[in-house]
Design an enzyme around this catalytic site. Sequence first.
Site, PDB file in Angstrom:
ATOM      1  N   ASP A  69    -109.952  15.256 -18.422  1.00  0.00           N
ATOM      2  CA  ASP A  69    -110.758  14.202 -19.042  1.00  0.00           C
ATOM      3  C   ASP A  69    -110.234  13.990 -20.465  1.00  0.00           C
ATOM      4  O   ASP A  69    -110.053  14.956 -21.210  1.00  0.00           O
ATOM      5  CB  ASP A  69    -112.232  14.627 -19.074  1.00  0.00           C
ATOM      6  N   ASP A 107    -110.901   7.514 -17.643  1.00  0.00           N
ATOM      7  CA  ASP A 107    -110.278   8.594 -18.438  1.00  0.00           C
ATOM      8  C   ASP A 107    -110.443   9.966 -17.816  1.00  0.00           C
ATOM      9  O   ASP A 107    -110.373  10.966 -18.491  1.00  0.00           O
ATOM     10  CB  ASP A 107    -110.841   8.582 -19.876  1.00  0.00           C
ATOM     11  N   GLU A 108    -110.652   9.978 -16.509  1.00  0.00           N
ATOM     12  CA  GLU A 108    -110.981  11.229 -15.842  1.00  0.00           C
ATOM     13  C   GLU A 108    -110.304  11.268 -14.481  1.00  0.00           C
ATOM     14  O   GLU A 108    -110.204  10.228 -13.819  1.00  0.00           O
ATOM     15  CB  GLU A 108    -112.493  11.169 -15.613  1.00  0.00           C
TER      16      GLU A 108
END
Length: 406
Positions: free
Chosen positions: A9, A104-105
């Site tokens: 992340d 974003d993960e």
Amino acid sequence: MARTIMHIDLDAFFVSVEQALNPELQGKPVVVGGKPDRRGVVASASYEARAFGLHAGMPLATACRLCPQAIFIEGSFPKYRDASHRFMAILADFSPFLEPVGLDEAYLDVTGFESIYGSIHQVAIAIKQRIKDELRLCASVGIASSKVVAKVASELSKPDGLLVVEAGKERYFLAPLPITKLPGIGKKTGQILKGLGIHAIGELSITPLSVLKSHFGVYGELLYRYANGIDDREVEAPGETKSISRETTFGKDTKDRSLLKATLRYLSERVGTELRQRGKQAKCVTLKLRYADFTTITRRHTLRQSDNSDQTIFDSGLQLLKITLTAEKQPVRLIGIGVSNLVESGRQLDMLDASTRRREQLDRAIDRIRQKYGFTAIQTGRTLRLKDIFPENEGGYTLHAPSLSR
Ligand code: TTP
Ligand code: MG
């Protein structure tokens, strides 16, 4: 065989992208979300800003009061989308077993990779380094034998962290953490658990399954498994989705127009949410009805322009429903809505007309709230009607065909 799963992340994603592009922002309290005189909320706060108590979801005015020296930025989605694509491309170089989650993960299945890199720790270091070199961003990484434990680990390691939970130590690792650290436990579930005197994950892990089931139904079993570090979900590469649909069977066949509309609205929102999560838009909307005598019909509407808003999906479905019901007198047993002919949603906000832009912004804001507080945390007037009919949990209403109420 024991698996090795990595959860990656990016730290303070939106803010960090801004800082990478503008070195003057580095090392300072920065907020993406808008100017403080606006009514919006913080989308992302730099860790320097977090030291003042700022966090995502906080009203901008409050953020400004707590940290007047913070730099407030409007933000621009295309920049974050580009950074996200490059981030996922780096991860894909390490393992084909990649499951992106949001921007974003991501999860990576890196089972057996130690033989290539020496150790899993080394794989994580190599990934973090490439992200730093190529994107000038920091990633936090959690490694464990399951998705849920890997996610908790990456979160706990932030910022710029790396945390490995050894196989066999999962329960020991989770036990002292507050229940709110467990994915899936939102505000509502958290409150109920606290009311039962359960504060730490360890306490949850030894709560009899029957107690959890009596409070949360099938979802109680999931909580129990997660609290014990048990999670056999695979890392799933997103396949090429051709269509997305949701349907449900009513407890009792119905002719009640307002119930049909409310359910259609709810199902449209579920479809819209997934469509946007997958970064797609649809050209076709299909309504499905099954009548009391099991006759099943589908009606399809082609949109003038591809779209992914809840409102457009619902409007098309409703139009089809009205036409269909005028010709049919039987009560309805099942209702469903689906979208197909999917295309990548590549549009930029600033290229849209004002009303489409407002709708997109609204959908995006609602998606964030739901991700954080549960699907029914925010509802349109129409779906509130379902409150008295279907039980609710963190993931939304539990419809009568639970496997389809995702
Ligand atoms: P997160 O990963 O939850 O947050 P973050 O990357 O800013 O911070 P960290 O991971 O270090 O805790 O969300 C990723 C991005 O999604 C975030 O940068 C901005 C956006 N976002 C919102 O727009 N609104 C929100 O409420 C949240 C939580 C995130
Ligand atoms: Mg993040």
